[in-house]
Design a protein around this motif. Structure first.
Motif, PDB file in Angstrom:
ATOM      1  N   ALA A 196       1.186   0.335  11.466  1.00  0.00           N
ATOM      2  CA  ALA A 196       0.789  -0.411  12.661  1.00  0.00           C
ATOM      3  C   ALA A 196       0.359  -1.832  12.317  1.00  0.00           C
ATOM      4  O   ALA A 196       0.676  -2.778  13.045  1.00  0.00           O
ATOM      5  CB  ALA A 196      -0.347   0.331  13.374  1.00  0.00           C
ATOM      6  N   ASP A 197      -0.354  -1.979  11.211  1.00  0.00           N
ATOM      7  CA  ASP A 197      -0.813  -3.296  10.778  1.00  0.00           C
ATOM      8  C   ASP A 197      -1.329  -3.182   9.346  1.00  0.00           C
ATOM      9  O   ASP A 197      -1.293  -2.110   8.731  1.00  0.00           O
ATOM     10  CB  ASP A 197      -1.903  -3.845  11.716  1.00  0.00           C
ATOM     11  N   HIS A 198      -1.834  -4.295   8.840  1.00  0.00           N
ATOM     12  CA  HIS A 198      -2.377  -4.337   7.478  1.00  0.00           C
ATOM     13  C   HIS A 198      -3.498  -3.317   7.310  1.00  0.00           C
ATOM     14  O   HIS A 198      -3.583  -2.621   6.287  1.00  0.00           O
ATOM     15  CB  HIS A 198      -2.882  -5.761   7.203  1.00  0.00           C
ATOM     16  N   ALA A 199      -4.356  -3.188   8.320  1.00  0.00           N
ATOM     17  CA  ALA A 199      -5.487  -2.261   8.234  1.00  0.00           C
ATOM     18  C   ALA A 199      -5.006  -0.813   8.113  1.00  0.00           C
ATOM     19  O   ALA A 199      -5.609  -0.005   7.395  1.00  0.00           O
ATOM     20  CB  ALA A 199      -6.393  -2.429   9.452  1.00  0.00           C
ATOM     21  N   HIS A 200      -3.930  -0.475   8.823  1.00  0.00           N
ATOM     22  CA  HIS A 200      -3.364   0.877   8.746  1.00  0.00           C
ATOM     23  C   HIS A 200      -2.880   1.173   7.329  1.00  0.00           C
ATOM     24  O   HIS A 200      -3.145   2.248   6.770  1.00  0.00           O
ATOM     25  CB  HIS A 200      -2.215   0.991   9.752  1.00  0.00           C
ATOM     26  N   LEU A 201      -2.185   0.219   6.721  1.00  0.00           N
ATOM     27  CA  LEU A 201      -1.724   0.381   5.342  1.00  0.00           C
ATOM     28  C   LEU A 201      -2.904   0.553   4.391  1.00  0.00           C
ATOM     29  O   LEU A 201      -2.891   1.414   3.499  1.00  0.00           O
ATOM     30  CB  LEU A 201      -0.889  -0.835   4.932  1.00  0.00           C
ATOM     31  N   THR A 202      -3.931  -0.237   4.592  1.00  0.00           N
ATOM     32  CA  THR A 202      -5.110  -0.156   3.721  1.00  0.00           C
ATOM     33  C   THR A 202      -5.800   1.192   3.843  1.00  0.00           C
ATOM     34  O   THR A 202      -6.201   1.799   2.834  1.00  0.00           O
ATOM     35  CB  THR A 202      -6.098  -1.287   4.072  1.00  0.00           C
ATOM     36  N   ARG A 203      -5.912   1.715   5.069  1.00  0.00           N
ATOM     37  CA  ARG A 203      -6.530   3.029   5.260  1.00  0.00           C
ATOM     38  C   ARG A 203      -5.719   4.119   4.565  1.00  0.00           C
ATOM     39  O   ARG A 203      -6.286   5.027   3.947  1.00  0.00           O
ATOM     40  CB  ARG A 203      -6.661   3.349   6.753  1.00  0.00           C
ATOM     41  N   GLU A 204      -4.394   4.040   4.690  1.00  0.00           N
ATOM     42  CA  GLU A 204      -3.534   5.044   4.061  1.00  0.00           C
ATOM     43  C   GLU A 204      -3.691   5.023   2.545  1.00  0.00           C
ATOM     44  O   GLU A 204      -3.784   6.071   1.906  1.00  0.00           O
ATOM     45  CB  GLU A 204      -2.077   4.789   4.455  1.00  0.00           C
ATOM     46  N   PHE A 205      -3.716   3.840   1.966  1.00  0.00           N
ATOM     47  CA  PHE A 205      -3.940   3.727   0.526  1.00  0.00           C
ATOM     48  C   PHE A 205      -5.287   4.318   0.141  1.00  0.00           C
ATOM     49  O   PHE A 205      -5.391   5.118  -0.803  1.00  0.00           O
ATOM     50  CB  PHE A 205      -3.901   2.250   0.112  1.00  0.00           C
ATOM     51  N   ARG A 206      -6.326   3.924   0.860  1.00  0.00           N
ATOM     52  CA  ARG A 206      -7.670   4.374   0.501  1.00  0.00           C
ATOM     53  C   ARG A 206      -7.802   5.888   0.648  1.00  0.00           C
ATOM     54  O   ARG A 206      -8.378   6.560  -0.216  1.00  0.00           O
ATOM     55  CB  ARG A 206      -8.717   3.662   1.365  1.00  0.00           C
ATOM     56  N   ASP A 207      -7.263   6.435   1.741  1.00  0.00           N
ATOM     57  CA  ASP A 207      -7.398   7.872   1.989  1.00  0.00           C
ATOM     58  C   ASP A 207      -6.594   8.698   0.987  1.00  0.00           C
ATOM     59  O   ASP A 207      -7.043   9.766   0.554  1.00  0.00           O
ATOM     60  CB  ASP A 207      -6.934   8.206   3.408  1.00  0.00           C
ATOM     61  N   ARG A 208      -5.398   8.237   0.642  1.00  0.00           N
ATOM     62  CA  ARG A 208      -4.497   9.030  -0.207  1.00  0.00           C
ATOM     63  C   ARG A 208      -4.611   8.712  -1.685  1.00  0.00           C
ATOM     64  O   ARG A 208      -4.369   9.585  -2.525  1.00  0.00           O
ATOM     65  CB  ARG A 208      -3.045   8.815   0.247  1.00  0.00           C
ATOM     66  N   LEU A 209      -4.917   7.455  -2.013  1.00  0.00           N
ATOM     67  CA  LEU A 209      -4.918   7.043  -3.411  1.00  0.00           C
ATOM     68  C   LEU A 209      -6.307   6.732  -3.954  1.00  0.00           C
ATOM     69  O   LEU A 209      -6.504   6.704  -5.171  1.00  0.00           O
ATOM     70  CB  LEU A 209      -4.019   5.819  -3.605  1.00  0.00           C
ATOM     71  N   GLY A 210      -7.240   6.465  -3.050  1.00  0.00           N
ATOM     72  CA  GLY A 210      -8.600   6.194  -3.505  1.00  0.00           C
ATOM     73  C   GLY A 210      -8.893   4.729  -3.751  1.00  0.00           C
ATOM     74  O   GLY A 210      -9.983   4.385  -4.218  1.00  0.00           O
ATOM     75  N   PHE A 211      -7.936   3.841  -3.458  1.00  0.00           N
ATOM     76  CA  PHE A 211      -8.157   2.404  -3.600  1.00  0.00           C
ATOM     77  C   PHE A 211      -7.277   1.674  -2.602  1.00  0.00           C
ATOM     78  O   PHE A 211      -6.359   2.251  -2.019  1.00  0.00           O
ATOM     79  CB  PHE A 211      -7.873   1.929  -5.026  1.00  0.00           C
ATOM     80  N   THR A 212      -7.554   0.407  -2.385  1.00  0.00           N
ATOM     81  CA  THR A 212      -6.807  -0.375  -1.409  1.00  0.00           C
ATOM     82  C   THR A 212      -5.570  -0.991  -2.058  1.00  0.00           C
ATOM     83  O   THR A 212      -5.492  -1.125  -3.288  1.00  0.00           O
ATOM     84  CB  THR A 212      -7.670  -1.510  -0.846  1.00  0.00           C
ATOM     85  N   PRO A 213      -4.588  -1.413  -1.250  1.00  0.00           N
ATOM     86  CA  PRO A 213      -3.424  -2.097  -1.833  1.00  0.00           C
ATOM     87  C   PRO A 213      -3.805  -3.394  -2.539  1.00  0.00           C
ATOM     88  O   PRO A 213      -3.192  -3.758  -3.546  1.00  0.00           O
ATOM     89  CB  PRO A 213      -2.496  -2.332  -0.639  1.00  0.00           C
ATOM     90  N   SER A 214      -4.814  -4.079  -2.037  1.00  0.00           N
ATOM     91  CA  SER A 214      -5.262  -5.314  -2.703  1.00  0.00           C
ATOM     92  C   SER A 214      -5.811  -5.003  -4.094  1.00  0.00           C
ATOM     93  O   SER A 214      -5.521  -5.706  -5.068  1.00  0.00           O
ATOM     94  CB  SER A 214      -6.340  -6.010  -1.864  1.00  0.00           C
ATOM     95  N   ALA A 215      -6.597  -3.943  -4.194  1.00  0.00           N
ATOM     96  CA  ALA A 215      -7.146  -3.555  -5.490  1.00  0.00           C
ATOM     97  C   ALA A 215      -6.032  -3.117  -6.438  1.00  0.00           C
ATOM     98  O   ALA A 215      -6.071  -3.406  -7.638  1.00  0.00           O
ATOM     99  CB  ALA A 215      -8.177  -2.437  -5.314  1.00  0.00           C
ATOM    100  N   TYR A 216      -5.048  -2.409  -5.908  1.00  0.00           N
ATOM    101  CA  TYR A 216      -3.918  -1.982  -6.730  1.00  0.00           C
ATOM    102  C   TYR A 216      -3.168  -3.174  -7.276  1.00  0.00           C
ATOM    103  O   TYR A 216      -2.858  -3.264  -8.475  1.00  0.00           O
ATOM    104  CB  TYR A 216      -2.995  -1.095  -5.891  1.00  0.00           C
TER     105      TYR A 216
END
Length: 259
Positions: A235-255
């Motif tokens: 849906a947006d950048h925030a949606h991608l960030t939530r998915e990363f955090r929930d599934r991977l434990g970190f944000t795309p920016s941190a990755y």
């Protein structure tokens, strides 16, 4: 042989990794064979993070054979010393021959008593020349599968088509999308996914998008996270960030920074 690293979050950390296409007579049962090898200095380790494909894997290691189920989260393994593995990424049609309810293996694995598989693969991996040992190991693995796993049924082939569509077509973003493409009901796809994969179809789609997002973040430094999110159907950048955090434990920016 292929060195494609989709799903591996830090491929540069892998000492050696190959993906080997399945022989023609097993293409309905195995997507590919994968072979990592490592030789880590004493006192050190290499942690390998994986966003695994939504599928079951049959894996031969020096001391055991395991059947692992589909995962719903980030998985990792710490490599130490010297070792190897030879794995088969199973296509959905192969799964019922090895386990009745793959959902029971979700995020876990079980030991398999398969000496007729273990012995020849271990022997092959003792060959000194790398290409030769990989060739012999895959041949031995393929021979065992051809004897042990039933040929793909009509239902199994439909499950394969579902998995191929959800994994390979970025325009398929919902269960109704996939059902329409395959000319079946959403309920049929739900049943196939549970019997042949062990995950709900929506989880399969989410896993593909997460793999693709991680790969884009890693390889396309010029693309903004908002652009990646839009192109992959978030849906947006925030949606991608939530998915990363929930599934991977970190944000795309941190990755991206960690790379």
């Amino acid at each position: 042989m292929s060195t494609d690293s989709r799903g591996i979050l830090y491929p540069a950390r892998l000492p050696s990794f190959r993906r080997v296409p399945a022989p023609a007579h097993l293409e309905d049962l195995v997507r590919w064979f994968w072979i990592p090898e490592w030789d880590i200095a004493a006192g050190r380790s290499s942690r390998q993070y994986v966003v695994a494909y939504p599928a079951c894997n049959l894996v031969v290691e020096p001391e055991r054979v395991t059947l692992s189920g589909p995962t719903t989260r980030l998985s990792y393994r710490d490599l130490t010393g010297r070792g190897w593995a030879v794995g088969a990424l199973l296509r959905p049609a192969a799964v019922p021959s090895l386990i009745d309810a793959p959902a029971e293996l979700r995020d876990s694995e079980r030991l398999l008593d398969a000496p007729e598989l273990h012995r020849p693969v271990v022997a092959a991996m003792r060959i000194a020349e790398r290409d030769a040992r990989h060739h012999e190991a895959v041949d031995a693995f393929a021979g065992w599968l051809a004897k042990r796993v039933r040929p793909a049924s009509g239902e199994g082939l439909l499950a394969n088509a579902m998995a191929d569509l959800m994994d390979g077509d970025p325009d398929v973003r919902t269960l109704p999308d996939a059902a329409t493409r395959l000319h079946v009901s959403p309920r049929t796809l739900q049943r196939l996914a549970i019997r042949h994969i062990g995950l709900a179809p929506v989880e399969m789609i989410r896993r593909r998008r997460l793999q693709e997002a991680a790969e884009r973040v890693r390889l396309d430094a010029d693309a903004s996270l908002a652009q990646i999110a839009t192109e992959l159907g978030y849906a947006d950048h925030a949606h991608l960030t939530r998915e990363f955090r929930d599934r991977l434990g970190f944000t795309p920016s941190a990755y991206r920074r960690g790379l």
